[in-house]
Design a protein around this motif. Sequence first.
Motif, PDB file in Angstrom:
ATOM      1  N   TYR A 194       0.834  -1.208   0.000  1.00  0.00           N
ATOM      2  CA  TYR A 194       0.000   0.000   0.000  1.00  0.00           C
ATOM      3  C   TYR A 194       0.867   1.257   0.000  1.00  0.00           C
ATOM      4  O   TYR A 194       0.536   2.263  -0.628  1.00  0.00           O
ATOM      5  CB  TYR A 194      -0.925  -0.005   1.222  1.00  0.00           C
ATOM      6  CG  TYR A 194      -1.827   1.208   1.306  1.00  0.00           C
ATOM      7  CD1 TYR A 194      -2.892   1.370   0.424  1.00  0.00           C
ATOM      8  CD2 TYR A 194      -1.603   2.205   2.257  1.00  0.00           C
ATOM      9  CE1 TYR A 194      -3.716   2.486   0.486  1.00  0.00           C
ATOM     10  CE2 TYR A 194      -2.420   3.323   2.327  1.00  0.00           C
ATOM     11  CZ  TYR A 194      -3.470   3.451   1.441  1.00  0.00           C
ATOM     12  OH  TYR A 194      -4.280   4.568   1.510  1.00  0.00           O
ATOM     13  N   ARG A 195       2.004   1.196   0.695  1.00  0.00           N
ATOM     14  CA  ARG A 195       2.917   2.335   0.706  1.00  0.00           C
ATOM     15  C   ARG A 195       3.418   2.629  -0.724  1.00  0.00           C
ATOM     16  O   ARG A 195       3.451   3.777  -1.162  1.00  0.00           O
ATOM     17  CB  ARG A 195       4.110   2.064   1.622  1.00  0.00           C
ATOM     18  CG  ARG A 195       5.028   3.288   1.802  1.00  0.00           C
ATOM     19  CD  ARG A 195       6.404   2.866   2.278  1.00  0.00           C
ATOM     20  NE  ARG A 195       6.364   2.207   3.570  1.00  0.00           N
ATOM     21  CZ  ARG A 195       6.524   2.843   4.739  1.00  0.00           C
ATOM     22  NH1 ARG A 195       6.744   4.139   4.761  1.00  0.00           N
ATOM     23  NH2 ARG A 195       6.484   2.169   5.874  1.00  0.00           N
ATOM     24  N   ARG A 196       3.802   1.563  -1.463  1.00  0.00           N
ATOM     25  CA  ARG A 196       4.275   1.751  -2.834  1.00  0.00           C
ATOM     26  C   ARG A 196       3.169   2.282  -3.730  1.00  0.00           C
ATOM     27  O   ARG A 196       3.391   3.157  -4.567  1.00  0.00           O
ATOM     28  CB  ARG A 196       4.828   0.437  -3.386  1.00  0.00           C
ATOM     29  CG  ARG A 196       6.085  -0.053  -2.670  1.00  0.00           C
ATOM     30  CD  ARG A 196       6.776  -1.147  -3.466  1.00  0.00           C
ATOM     31  NE  ARG A 196       5.941  -2.340  -3.602  1.00  0.00           N
ATOM     32  CZ  ARG A 196       5.914  -3.331  -2.733  1.00  0.00           C
ATOM     33  NH1 ARG A 196       6.666  -3.271  -1.624  1.00  0.00           N
ATOM     34  NH2 ARG A 196       5.147  -4.384  -2.938  1.00  0.00           N
ATOM     35  N   TRP A 197       1.956   1.778  -3.510  1.00  0.00           N
ATOM     36  CA  TRP A 197       0.821   2.268  -4.309  1.00  0.00           C
ATOM     37  C   TRP A 197       0.580   3.748  -4.033  1.00  0.00           C
ATOM     38  O   TRP A 197       0.350   4.533  -4.959  1.00  0.00           O
ATOM     39  CB  TRP A 197      -0.431   1.458  -3.963  1.00  0.00           C
ATOM     40  CG  TRP A 197      -1.670   1.998  -4.623  1.00  0.00           C
ATOM     41  CD1 TRP A 197      -2.144   1.687  -5.853  1.00  0.00           C
ATOM     42  CD2 TRP A 197      -2.570   2.971  -4.079  1.00  0.00           C
ATOM     43  NE1 TRP A 197      -3.286   2.399  -6.118  1.00  0.00           N
ATOM     44  CE2 TRP A 197      -3.569   3.205  -5.048  1.00  0.00           C
ATOM     45  CE3 TRP A 197      -2.637   3.677  -2.871  1.00  0.00           C
ATOM     46  CZ2 TRP A 197      -4.622   4.100  -4.849  1.00  0.00           C
ATOM     47  CZ3 TRP A 197      -3.666   4.573  -2.679  1.00  0.00           C
ATOM     48  CH2 TRP A 197      -4.646   4.779  -3.654  1.00  0.00           C
ATOM     49  N   GLN A 198       0.630   4.145  -2.762  1.00  0.00           N
ATOM     50  CA  GLN A 198       0.384   5.544  -2.439  1.00  0.00           C
ATOM     51  C   GLN A 198       1.466   6.447  -3.029  1.00  0.00           C
ATOM     52  O   GLN A 198       1.159   7.527  -3.569  1.00  0.00           O
ATOM     53  CB  GLN A 198       0.317   5.743  -0.920  1.00  0.00           C
ATOM     54  CG  GLN A 198      -0.129   7.140  -0.510  1.00  0.00           C
ATOM     55  CD  GLN A 198      -0.037   7.381   0.997  1.00  0.00           C
ATOM     56  OE1 GLN A 198       1.041   7.627   1.520  1.00  0.00           O
ATOM     57  NE2 GLN A 198      -1.171   7.296   1.685  1.00  0.00           N
ATOM     58  N   LEU A 199       2.721   6.054  -2.940  1.00  0.00           N
ATOM     59  CA  LEU A 199       3.808   6.857  -3.497  1.00  0.00           C
ATOM     60  C   LEU A 199       3.620   7.079  -4.990  1.00  0.00           C
ATOM     61  O   LEU A 199       3.849   8.174  -5.511  1.00  0.00           O
ATOM     62  CB  LEU A 199       5.157   6.176  -3.236  1.00  0.00           C
ATOM     63  CG  LEU A 199       5.722   6.305  -1.823  1.00  0.00           C
ATOM     64  CD1 LEU A 199       6.949   5.403  -1.663  1.00  0.00           C
ATOM     65  CD2 LEU A 199       6.090   7.754  -1.514  1.00  0.00           C
ATOM     66  N   LYS A 200       3.178   6.029  -5.694  1.00  0.00           N
ATOM     67  CA  LYS A 200       3.031   6.107  -7.140  1.00  0.00           C
ATOM     68  C   LYS A 200       1.802   6.893  -7.562  1.00  0.00           C
ATOM     69  O   LYS A 200       1.847   7.688  -8.517  1.00  0.00           O
ATOM     70  CB  LYS A 200       2.963   4.699  -7.726  1.00  0.00           C
ATOM     71  CG  LYS A 200       2.842   4.684  -9.247  1.00  0.00           C
ATOM     72  CD  LYS A 200       2.865   3.267  -9.770  1.00  0.00           C
ATOM     73  CE  LYS A 200       2.754   3.259 -11.297  1.00  0.00           C
ATOM     74  NZ  LYS A 200       2.788   1.881 -11.832  1.00  0.00           N
ATOM     75  N   ASN A 201       0.695   6.722  -6.864  1.00  0.00           N
ATOM     76  CA  ASN A 201      -0.579   7.271  -7.314  1.00  0.00           C
ATOM     77  C   ASN A 201      -1.049   8.514  -6.572  1.00  0.00           C
ATOM     78  O   ASN A 201      -1.873   9.265  -7.077  1.00  0.00           O
ATOM     79  CB  ASN A 201      -1.670   6.194  -7.202  1.00  0.00           C
ATOM     80  CG  ASN A 201      -1.390   5.010  -8.091  1.00  0.00           C
ATOM     81  OD1 ASN A 201      -1.458   5.108  -9.306  1.00  0.00           O
ATOM     82  ND2 ASN A 201      -1.029   3.875  -7.491  1.00  0.00           N
ATOM     83  N   VAL A 202      -0.551   8.727  -5.372  1.00  0.00           N
ATOM     84  CA  VAL A 202      -0.969   9.872  -4.566  1.00  0.00           C
ATOM     85  C   VAL A 202       0.196  10.803  -4.274  1.00  0.00           C
ATOM     86  O   VAL A 202       0.051  12.023  -4.240  1.00  0.00           O
ATOM     87  CB  VAL A 202      -1.622   9.413  -3.241  1.00  0.00           C
ATOM     88  CG1 VAL A 202      -2.089  10.614  -2.437  1.00  0.00           C
ATOM     89  CG2 VAL A 202      -2.780   8.463  -3.510  1.00  0.00           C
ATOM     90  N   GLY A 203       1.374  10.210  -4.084  1.00  0.00           N
ATOM     91  CA  GLY A 203       2.540  10.990  -3.697  1.00  0.00           C
ATOM     92  C   GLY A 203       2.911  10.705  -2.255  1.00  0.00           C
ATOM     93  O   GLY A 203       2.188  10.038  -1.520  1.00  0.00           O
TER      94      GLY A 203
END
Length: 416
Positions: free
Chosen positions: A287-296
Amino acid sequence: MASGVDVGKLNRANLRRWLKDGVTRDFRDTRYPSVRLRATTDRQRASVFLVVNERNRTKWDKQGTWPDMCIDTFVEQLPVMLAQRSAGGDMVTGAIEMVSGVLLWYVQHVMGNTTLSDSWRRNVQSAVTRHLLPRLGHLALSSLSFIEIDRLLVKPLLDEGYKPSYITELVNKLKSAFSAASDMRVIEQNPLAGYRSRMSLKVAANDTRLFESELSELFSRLSAAPMRIAMLFVLMMMFGSRINETRQARWEHFAGGMWVIPASHTKTKQEHRIPLTHAAIALIEHYRRWQLKNVGKRAYLFPGTNGPVSIRTAQKWSEDIRFKHFTSHDLRKLFRTIIADMGVDTVIGERLVNHSLPLLLRTYMLSDLNKGMRRAIERYHEYLIEHGFNQVAPEIIPRSSSDRGNAETKMASGWL
């Protein structure tokens, strides 16, 4: 100078029109009979007066000048202002005689109690200001009765479309105010002792329980939800955490194989440390990687405009995963039920949901308690996986390291 009174709704557009027309000197709104605006000579501004009757004399108290003051804020605070004047008069005689006095005392009593959560204190203040004071504040304590609550509060709110559950909440806050005032000897007796909202609200109670047999349907809803919405409730489900604790989670709280919930975020005002399993760590890191990629990069797992997502928004999200009527708290209850059915020791189970059990906990060595909590969480997560949890979060059973999706990626597709 113009004379007369213009009558209309108290808003900025009407006030600008009234000043520009230059026909009448005063402006009033029939909804707020105690408020009067008087135009200045150049008609560029208007003095805002609170017109009250005290000791059989009409008194004009200037509150400010429009447009320098915000008329919307003034109107919103009007019930409190009027009640404070009324309560102030009561205090001179050494006793509270009006319902408004009790309500204002209760707000001050609650707001000064730092052992209560900030959200709960704000809810009390909002309920009193928005509903209880305007509808009941004018009553003398000697006039307050079950029938008056029904006539002035319950039935009007029903007619305005408020849900019975919300009305019940307001009634309970009203009862709490009078119960506390009676206990503290602020009033001699509690006129609401024995009152129940069901006397007026004949509504069948919904069975909001979630059952283990409904896990498949729950997993299906979570897998179809947008990533951040599903993740909030996945965490609650995996750890039995409260929604207010979970929405405020920061990345720095997950370290050393533990999720540390600060004391300021918990209901018990005690720091809560929950062991992380390998499955949970894999899920959180993905989820951390997803947030970095899609939200920042964000400090919070569930960021809002300024800080974490609001409690109201988080509660609204819970509606997106419903397949029947249940609340976010029912996920926590389901967690507690399952670990109890698995035979987890009562003390371990209560500690996992962060209930205060000081007497029982004294019989446990801290190291034994931590080991017991970790074993229980590991068994519980294995149970979830055995019952299909990987359809929500396939990452806990490694399949692929690729990251796909966008800010509205559905839960399951984002983990593949």
